[in-house]
Scaffold this active site. Structure first.
Site, short mmCIF file in Angstrom:
data_model
loop_
_atom_site.label_atom_id
_atom_site.label_comp_id
_atom_site.label_asym_id
_atom_site.label_seq_id
_atom_site.Cartn_x
_atom_site.Cartn_y
_atom_site.Cartn_z
N PRO A 69 0.83 -1.23 0.00
CA PRO A 69 0.00 0.00 0.00
C PRO A 69 0.85 1.25 0.00
CG PRO A 69 0.00 -1.01 2.19
CD PRO A 69 0.83 -1.90 1.30
N CYS A 70 1.51 1.51 -1.08
CA CYS A 70 2.36 2.69 -1.15
C CYS A 70 1.52 3.95 -0.98
CB CYS A 70 3.10 2.70 -2.46
SG CYS A 70 2.21 1.93 -3.78
#
Length: 117
Positions: A69-70
């Site tokens: 989940p950048c």
DNA sequence: CGATTGACTGACC
DNA sequence: AGGTCAGCCAATC
């Protein structure tokens, strides 16, 4: 092929990450839903607070955005990256809002939503 | 193997 | 008060 550089065996076994990149990914993956973390924080948790740039680079290559989940990673100002060219446009903002993190114009309130390890 | 870049951070002017 | 410069580490060309 014998000399030159050898290829490090990535994907050791889930958690053990001999590679710096994998280490960073492991930290990003540990970010709880509805919370965000800064590059410096991720870098510090990864093992070195000076890896801030490396963290950005690691997410830049983002080999597996599906599990990394950048979009939960923002800079120290709580502002999402301008070069967020993954997925497309404000997609990350929608994702954060969907998790309960109000992204006001791409800015998150770190004082309230920053991940507290 | 050497030089350059990069989604950052902090300090200085 | 704000903008600019340098530093740090790793990966890529």
């Amino acid at each position: 092929m014998t000399s030159l550089q050898e290829k490090p065996a990535r994907q050791h076994d889930g958690q053990d990450a001999p590679n710096t990149f994998d280490r960073i990914y492991a930290v990003v993956r540990q970010i709880p839903r509805g919370r965000v973390a800064t590059y410096g924080q991720v870098a510090a948790l990864a093992g070195n607070p000076r890896w801030s740039r490396v963290v950005g680079y690691a997410l830049h290559v983002n080999p597996d955005p599906a599990h990394i989940p950048c979009y939960r990673v923002v800079n120290r100002f709580g502002r999402v990256s301008d070069a967020f060219a993954f997925g497309g446009g404000n997609r990350q903002i929608e994702l954060l809002e969907a998790e309960g993190v109000p992204c006001h114009d791409g800015v998150v309130d770190l004082g309230t939503y920053q991940w507290q390890a």
